[in-house]
Structure formats: C-alpha cells, structure tokens
Design a protein around this motif. Sequence first.
Motif, mmCIF file in Angstrom:
data_model
loop_
_atom_site.group_PDB
_atom_site.id
_atom_site.type_symbol
_atom_site.label_atom_id
_atom_site.label_comp_id
_atom_site.label_asym_id
_atom_site.label_seq_id
_atom_site.Cartn_x
_atom_site.Cartn_y
_atom_site.Cartn_z
ATOM 1 N N TYR A 144 -40.967 121.812 73.363
ATOM 2 C CA TYR A 144 -40.201 121.917 72.137
ATOM 3 C C TYR A 144 -39.383 120.575 72.174
ATOM 4 C CZ TYR A 144 -35.774 123.005 69.742
ATOM 5 O OH TYR A 144 -34.765 122.893 68.794
ATOM 6 N N ASN A 199 -39.832 117.629 68.884
ATOM 7 C CA ASN A 199 -38.868 116.951 68.088
ATOM 8 C C ASN A 199 -38.492 115.513 68.314
ATOM 9 O OD1 ASN A 199 -37.355 119.293 66.656
ATOM 10 N ND2 ASN A 199 -37.928 120.065 68.548
ATOM 11 N N SER A 236 -32.316 122.605 75.835
ATOM 12 C CA SER A 236 -33.421 121.775 75.271
ATOM 13 C C SER A 236 -32.531 120.985 74.040
ATOM 14 C CB SER A 236 -34.525 122.721 74.676
ATOM 15 O OG SER A 236 -35.409 123.213 75.772
ATOM 16 N N ASN A 237 -31.815 121.685 73.411
ATOM 17 C CA ASN A 237 -31.191 121.019 72.229
ATOM 18 C C ASN A 237 -30.173 120.039 72.748
ATOM 19 O OD1 ASN A 237 -32.386 122.149 70.014
ATOM 20 N ND2 ASN A 237 -31.038 124.199 70.313
ATOM 21 N N GLU A 238 -29.410 120.014 73.777
ATOM 22 C CA GLU A 238 -28.583 119.249 74.456
ATOM 23 C C GLU A 238 -29.229 117.926 74.726
ATOM 24 O OE1 GLU A 238 -25.824 122.373 76.852
ATOM 25 O OE2 GLU A 238 -25.543 120.270 77.495
ATOM 26 N N ALA A 278 -30.464 115.216 67.065
ATOM 27 C CA ALA A 278 -29.657 116.315 67.017
ATOM 28 C C ALA A 278 -30.705 117.380 65.923
ATOM 29 C CB ALA A 278 -28.521 116.225 66.387
ATOM 30 N N ASN A 279 -30.530 118.628 66.628
ATOM 31 C CA ASN A 279 -31.177 119.562 65.656
ATOM 32 C C ASN A 279 -30.686 120.641 65.166
ATOM 33 O OD1 ASN A 279 -33.799 120.429 64.706
ATOM 34 N ND2 ASN A 279 -34.545 121.421 66.756
#
Length: 171
Positions: free
Chosen positions: A29, A33, A160-162, A170-171
């Motif tokens: 993931y 991205n 994962s987003n961090e 940034a997502n």
Amino acid sequence: MKKILSLIALAFAFNAASAQKFALIDMEYILSNIPAYERANEQLSQMSKKWQAEVEALDNEAKNLYKTYQNEAVFLSDEQKKEREQAIVDKEKEAADLKKKYFGPEGELYKKRESLVQPVQDEVYSAIKAVAEQRNFQAIFDRSSETAGIIFASPAIDVSNEVLAKLGYAN
C-alpha cells in the motif's frame, strides 16, 4: 523449586512482552502510493519488455536456422552440416548470453532495479524508523508480506498512512 523459577521467569517474560508496542504497515500500500516507485516500476517494465524482445528475436533466429537445417540436411555435405550446426549452437549461445546479461542475478535489470527502487525503499525505511521512534514502537510488521503470518490485525495499529505522511504523500 525449578517449577517456581520457571513460573517466575514466564511471568517476567509475559510482563516484559506486554509492555512492548507493536505496529503494522502494508508495504504494498505504501509503495503503491509513492509516484516515484510507480514510475520506477513502469520504467523497469518497459526495459524488461524491450530486452525480452531482443532475446526472443535471437531465439527465433536460432529456431529458423534449425528449421532450415532440417529441411536442407539431406542436400548438405558433412562439412556444410557441421558449419550449420555450429551456427545454430552459436546463435543459441548468443541468445542465452544476452538473456543472462539482461536478466541474470547480476544482470542489467537487477542493476537498474537497484538504482531506481533502492533510493525509494531507503526513504520508506527511514520514514518507518522515524514513525517507530516517534511513537515508541518496538517492532513494526509488514502485513503485506506472506511470511508475517498475521491472521488478524486491528486497523488502529496500522501506521501506513503515517509513513506516507512522513514521506510527504498524505492520503
């Protein structure tokens, strides 16, 4: 006495383990991205296709030489047969050598992948390490890996987003 010591050691180990903080990431993931990673993979795919076409062209030349040889073998002298056979062997070797050059363990594709993908992977590793240090995680597991063996994981511990945010995506 041994039983008591074993129980004390087990209790101590359980206590120490319960104080540990762990987190999960989904490396697939994260990498999907990151535009630079996607561009690198696309570039590698294009190179691989081009090189594969070159190898297949040589293979086809060798096959054509062999078909021609089979059709004309009855009309050739022993010397001509040996020459044609050697030409076929040489063409097959040329194809094998080219394949090794491009796709072997230390081939061009490996080197190109290393030069394009390694910097992105190093950047991701640094971001993971920064998140781990900032949030005091003792371990972060990659749940996209088949060897992780995670059956269930709470989404609350997926960072994962961090990691993507640390990388500026940034997502």
